[in-house]
Design a protein around this motif. Sequence first.
Motif, short mmCIF file in Angstrom:
data_model
loop_
_atom_site.label_atom_id
_atom_site.label_comp_id
_atom_site.label_asym_id
_atom_site.label_seq_id
_atom_site.Cartn_x
_atom_site.Cartn_y
_atom_site.Cartn_z
N VAL A 106 -88.07 -26.19 9.47
CA VAL A 106 -87.86 -27.55 8.97
C VAL A 106 -86.61 -28.15 9.61
O VAL A 106 -86.63 -29.27 10.14
CB VAL A 106 -87.71 -27.55 7.43
N THR A 107 -85.53 -27.39 9.60
CA THR A 107 -84.30 -27.84 10.23
C THR A 107 -84.50 -28.10 11.71
O THR A 107 -84.03 -29.12 12.25
CB THR A 107 -83.18 -26.80 10.03
N GLY A 108 -85.22 -27.21 12.37
CA GLY A 108 -85.46 -27.36 13.81
C GLY A 108 -86.19 -28.65 14.15
O GLY A 108 -85.82 -29.36 15.09
N LEU A 109 -87.24 -28.96 13.39
CA LEU A 109 -88.01 -30.19 13.65
C LEU A 109 -87.14 -31.43 13.43
O LEU A 109 -87.17 -32.37 14.24
CB LEU A 109 -89.23 -30.24 12.72
N ILE A 110 -86.38 -31.44 12.34
CA ILE A 110 -85.56 -32.60 12.03
C ILE A 110 -84.45 -32.78 13.07
O ILE A 110 -84.23 -33.89 13.58
CB ILE A 110 -84.96 -32.49 10.62
N ILE A 148 -80.79 -34.08 1.09
CA ILE A 148 -79.71 -33.14 1.42
C ILE A 148 -78.70 -33.07 0.29
O ILE A 148 -78.18 -32.00 -0.05
CB ILE A 148 -79.04 -33.53 2.75
N SER A 149 -78.41 -34.21 -0.32
CA SER A 149 -77.46 -34.22 -1.45
C SER A 149 -77.97 -33.34 -2.59
O SER A 149 -77.20 -32.56 -3.19
CB SER A 149 -77.25 -35.65 -1.95
N LEU A 170 -88.27 -33.09 -2.06
CA LEU A 170 -87.44 -34.07 -1.37
C LEU A 170 -87.26 -33.71 0.10
O LEU A 170 -87.32 -34.59 0.97
CB LEU A 170 -86.07 -34.17 -2.06
N ILE A 171 -87.05 -32.43 0.39
CA ILE A 171 -86.91 -31.99 1.79
C ILE A 171 -88.22 -32.24 2.54
O ILE A 171 -88.22 -32.66 3.70
CB ILE A 171 -86.52 -30.50 1.86
N ALA A 172 -89.36 -31.98 1.86
CA ALA A 172 -90.66 -32.23 2.49
C ALA A 172 -90.84 -33.71 2.81
O ALA A 172 -91.33 -34.07 3.88
CB ALA A 172 -91.78 -31.74 1.57
N ALA A 174 -88.45 -35.87 3.33
CA ALA A 174 -87.54 -36.18 4.44
C ALA A 174 -88.14 -35.73 5.77
O ALA A 174 -88.04 -36.44 6.78
CB ALA A 174 -86.19 -35.50 4.22
N LEU A 175 -88.77 -34.56 5.78
CA LEU A 175 -89.39 -34.04 7.00
C LEU A 175 -90.52 -34.96 7.47
O LEU A 175 -90.61 -35.31 8.66
CB LEU A 175 -89.92 -32.63 6.76
N VAL A 176 -91.40 -35.34 6.54
CA VAL A 176 -92.53 -36.21 6.89
C VAL A 176 -92.04 -37.54 7.45
O VAL A 176 -92.52 -38.02 8.50
CB VAL A 176 -93.43 -36.45 5.66
N LEU A 177 -91.06 -38.16 6.79
CA LEU A 177 -90.53 -39.45 7.25
C LEU A 177 -89.80 -39.31 8.58
O LEU A 177 -89.85 -40.21 9.43
CB LEU A 177 -89.59 -40.04 6.20
N THR A 178 -89.13 -38.18 8.78
CA THR A 178 -88.42 -37.95 10.04
C THR A 178 -89.40 -37.87 11.20
O THR A 178 -89.20 -38.49 12.25
CB THR A 178 -87.59 -36.65 9.96
#
Length: 199
Positions: A106-110, A148-149, A170-172, A174-178
């Motif tokens: 997840v971090t890598g993609l973002i 992230i908060s 929330l992380i998911a 963020a990933l989709v929108l990113t």
Amino acid sequence: MTSPAEGRARSANWNLPNAITIVRILLAPVFFWMLLADDGQGGPLRWAATALFVIAIATDGIDGHIARSRGLVTDLGKILDPIADKLLTSGALICLSILGEVPWWVTGLIVLREVGITVWRFVELGRGNVVPASSGGKLKTVVQAVAISFALAPLPVLLGEWMAWVNAALIAAALVLTVWSGILYIRDAVRLARTRGEA
């Protein structure tokens, strides 16, 4: 010898919005240290790191508003502002992955999306083209900051494990929108390249 115009440009770069951005960049290493030093224990350092991130990321909107409302937008600000944002968000995700709280993929993609689009925007800026943030990009930034908060705050310890599911959702998001906003930027880059080819 420096010309009067160059002197005025340099003076204009030293303004309040750019100073806020520079402070945000300088605070990033302090935030990283606090987060990693806590080592996932959810102690005072973790709460301090969370507060520092929230304050630092909030200044992004503040310095942008000041720059636009007072006519203080500069080329230096255009360069430093995205660097500060990406440094905070990408660094936070990397630290969370080091702590085992966010999957590395997840971090890598973002991070890949953030670095790639930022480099492209700098290239276009060098060509005299300012690539504004799209509506999707702005929404992505807000959701990333919120996700992230929440991931930083040790809320599962206080409120229960169900908060871990909220954090994951929330992380998911963020990933989709990113990824989605990244695709939109790639589309715009292709259109821009075709326009240059036709010119």
